[in-house]
Write a protein that holds these residues in place. Structure first.
Motif, short mmCIF file in Angstrom:
data_model
loop_
_atom_site.label_atom_id
_atom_site.label_comp_id
_atom_site.label_asym_id
_atom_site.label_seq_id
_atom_site.Cartn_x
_atom_site.Cartn_y
_atom_site.Cartn_z
N ILE A 64 4.61 53.02 65.28
CA ILE A 64 3.18 52.55 64.43
C ILE A 64 2.54 51.30 65.16
O ILE A 64 1.23 51.44 65.45
CB ILE A 64 3.59 51.98 62.79
N THR A 86 6.35 57.19 57.37
CA THR A 86 5.69 57.62 58.45
C THR A 86 6.37 58.23 59.51
O THR A 86 7.46 57.74 60.20
CB THR A 86 4.86 56.29 59.07
N LYS A 108 10.86 43.45 53.18
CA LYS A 108 9.28 44.10 53.01
C LYS A 108 8.74 43.87 51.81
O LYS A 108 7.47 43.63 51.70
CB LYS A 108 9.51 45.62 53.16
N ASN A 120 3.76 43.59 63.20
CA ASN A 120 4.12 44.83 62.68
C ASN A 120 5.53 44.97 63.18
O ASN A 120 6.21 45.84 62.70
CB ASN A 120 3.36 45.95 63.74
N GLN A 161 6.47 51.02 70.63
CA GLN A 161 6.56 52.28 70.15
C GLN A 161 5.93 52.38 68.69
O GLN A 161 5.56 51.62 68.01
CB GLN A 161 8.03 52.80 70.28
N TYR A 221 16.45 45.84 54.17
CA TYR A 221 15.05 46.16 54.63
C TYR A 221 13.99 45.97 53.35
O TYR A 221 12.97 45.45 53.80
CB TYR A 221 15.51 47.37 54.90
N GLU A 224 6.58 42.57 72.22
CA GLU A 224 7.52 43.49 72.19
C GLU A 224 8.90 42.87 72.71
O GLU A 224 8.96 42.15 73.66
CB GLU A 224 7.11 44.81 72.69
N ARG A 245 10.77 49.93 76.13
CA ARG A 245 9.91 50.53 75.17
C ARG A 245 8.33 49.91 75.61
O ARG A 245 7.38 50.68 75.75
CB ARG A 245 9.96 50.00 73.70
N ASP A 252 10.14 37.69 71.30
CA ASP A 252 11.23 37.70 70.18
C ASP A 252 10.72 37.13 68.95
O ASP A 252 10.72 35.89 68.79
CB ASP A 252 12.77 37.33 70.57
N THR A 269 7.26 58.40 62.57
CA THR A 269 7.90 57.79 63.91
C THR A 269 9.14 58.29 64.33
O THR A 269 9.79 58.87 63.56
CB THR A 269 7.72 56.22 63.83
N THR A 271 11.73 56.82 61.99
CA THR A 271 11.87 57.44 60.52
C THR A 271 12.80 58.52 60.92
O THR A 271 13.68 58.87 60.22
CB THR A 271 10.59 57.83 60.09
#
Ligand SMILES: NC(=O)c1ccc[n+]([C@@H]2O[C@H](COP(=O)([O-])OP(=O)(O)OC[C@H]3O[C@@H](n4cnc5c(N)ncnc54)[C@H](O)[C@@H]3O)[C@@H](O)[C@H]2O)c1
Length: 260
Positions: free
Chosen positions: A20, A198, A169, A91, A18, A165, A39, A44, A64, A200, A203
């Motif tokens: 991005i 972004t 990143k 991603n 899903q 998070y 994925e 999804r 995974d 999605t 978000t």
């Protein structure tokens, strides 16, 4: 028909179920790549595979990224199905399902195991194939969150947060440089995209609407980003045009942070 910029390249895109990742998969197929949708969520992935149907060669491999065996099996499946592994787009991350209120050490470890270590595990699994063919592209996904130190706590918690998070990143930016330095000698480049907020599903679930508005107002472009707006940068890093570009992080956030 004209050839795409990624014609016949084999790309593993993690978290392409899903958001991005799915936008990357759509664009890579349009550019002629063969795509492995790596994925964790079967639900999804099923929906993604439905929307990718008829666009080109796409294969779902349940993966995974935080499990070393699963990461290895995914890389092998790509090679077995399509004959090579040319591009890895790291991603996937825990974002949609993140619990920002959980500041525990256990949760910090969990986020690291996916967002940070999962990126390394997938890269470790893909690298031998790329080394063997003396060609490869690895693209990591960081976030504008890596550069946003000053956000106030979102709840009443007054202890030290675990910054899970954002820290993972930030770590991705560093991992990109270490991997680039080591793998360059094999004609493998490693670069990174750091998107701003972004639009999605994730978000919309995780970031309060007021906050999105405030962030957008602080950008140079005064517009929100859509997943498709990031795909051109991924194609560039994956293409021959970027053959001497490595170790770089491209921030795509409409001019919010402009890090040096
Ligand atoms: N949307 C944004 O505003 C934004 C901004 C900056 C960076 N990012 C990053 O971009 C990427 C995608 O963002 P999104 O908004 O599409 O998020 P998302 O949460 O909707 O998508 C992430 C995908 O990764 C999958 N995933 C989670 N754990 C996995 C695992 N262990 N193995 C394999 N797959 C797994 C999820 O099932 C999901 O399909 C993430 O790395 C995110 O951190 C997003």
């Amino acid at each position: 028909m004209a050839e795409g910029r990624l014609q016949d390249r084999v790309a593993v895109i993690t978290g392409a179920g899903q958001g991005i990742g799915l936008a990357y998969a759509e664009r890579f197929l349009a550019e002629g790549a063969k795509v492995v949708v790596a994925e964790l969520s079967e639900e999804r992935a099923a929906s993604a595979m439905e929307s990718l149907a008829g666009m080109g060669d796409a294969l779902f491999v349940r993966t995974d990224i935080s499990d070393p065996d699963s990461a290895e099996a995914c890389a092998t499946a790509a090679k077995d199905a399509f004959g090579s592994l040319d591009i890895l787009l790291n991603n996937a991350a825990i974002y949609h399902d993140i619990d920002n209120a959980d500041a525990s050490y256990e949760y910090l470890q969990k986020i690291f195991s996916v967002n940070q270590h999962g990126t390394w595990l997938m890269s470790r699994a893909a690298a031998p194939y790329m080394v063997e063919q003396r060609r490869g592209r690895i693209i990591n996904q960081s976030s504008g969150a890596a550069y946003s130190y000053m956000f106030p706590p979102m709840d009443e918690f007054h202890g030290l947060g675990n910054f899970s998070y954002s820290i993972t990143k930030w770590g991705i930016v560093g991992l990109t440089k270490f991997m680039a330095a080591q793998l360059g000698q094999y004609n493998i480049t490693v670069n990174c995209i750091a998107p701003g907020v972004t639009m999605t599903e994730a978000t919309k679930k995780v970031v309060p609407e007021m906050f999105i508005g405030g962030m957008t107002a602080m950008t140079a472009m005064k517009q929100t980003l859509e997943p498709e707006d990031l795909a051109g940068a991924a194609v560039f890093f994956a293409s021959d045009d970027a053959k001497f570009c490595t170790g770089q992080t491209l921030v795509i956030d409409g001019g919010l942070s402009m890090p040096a």
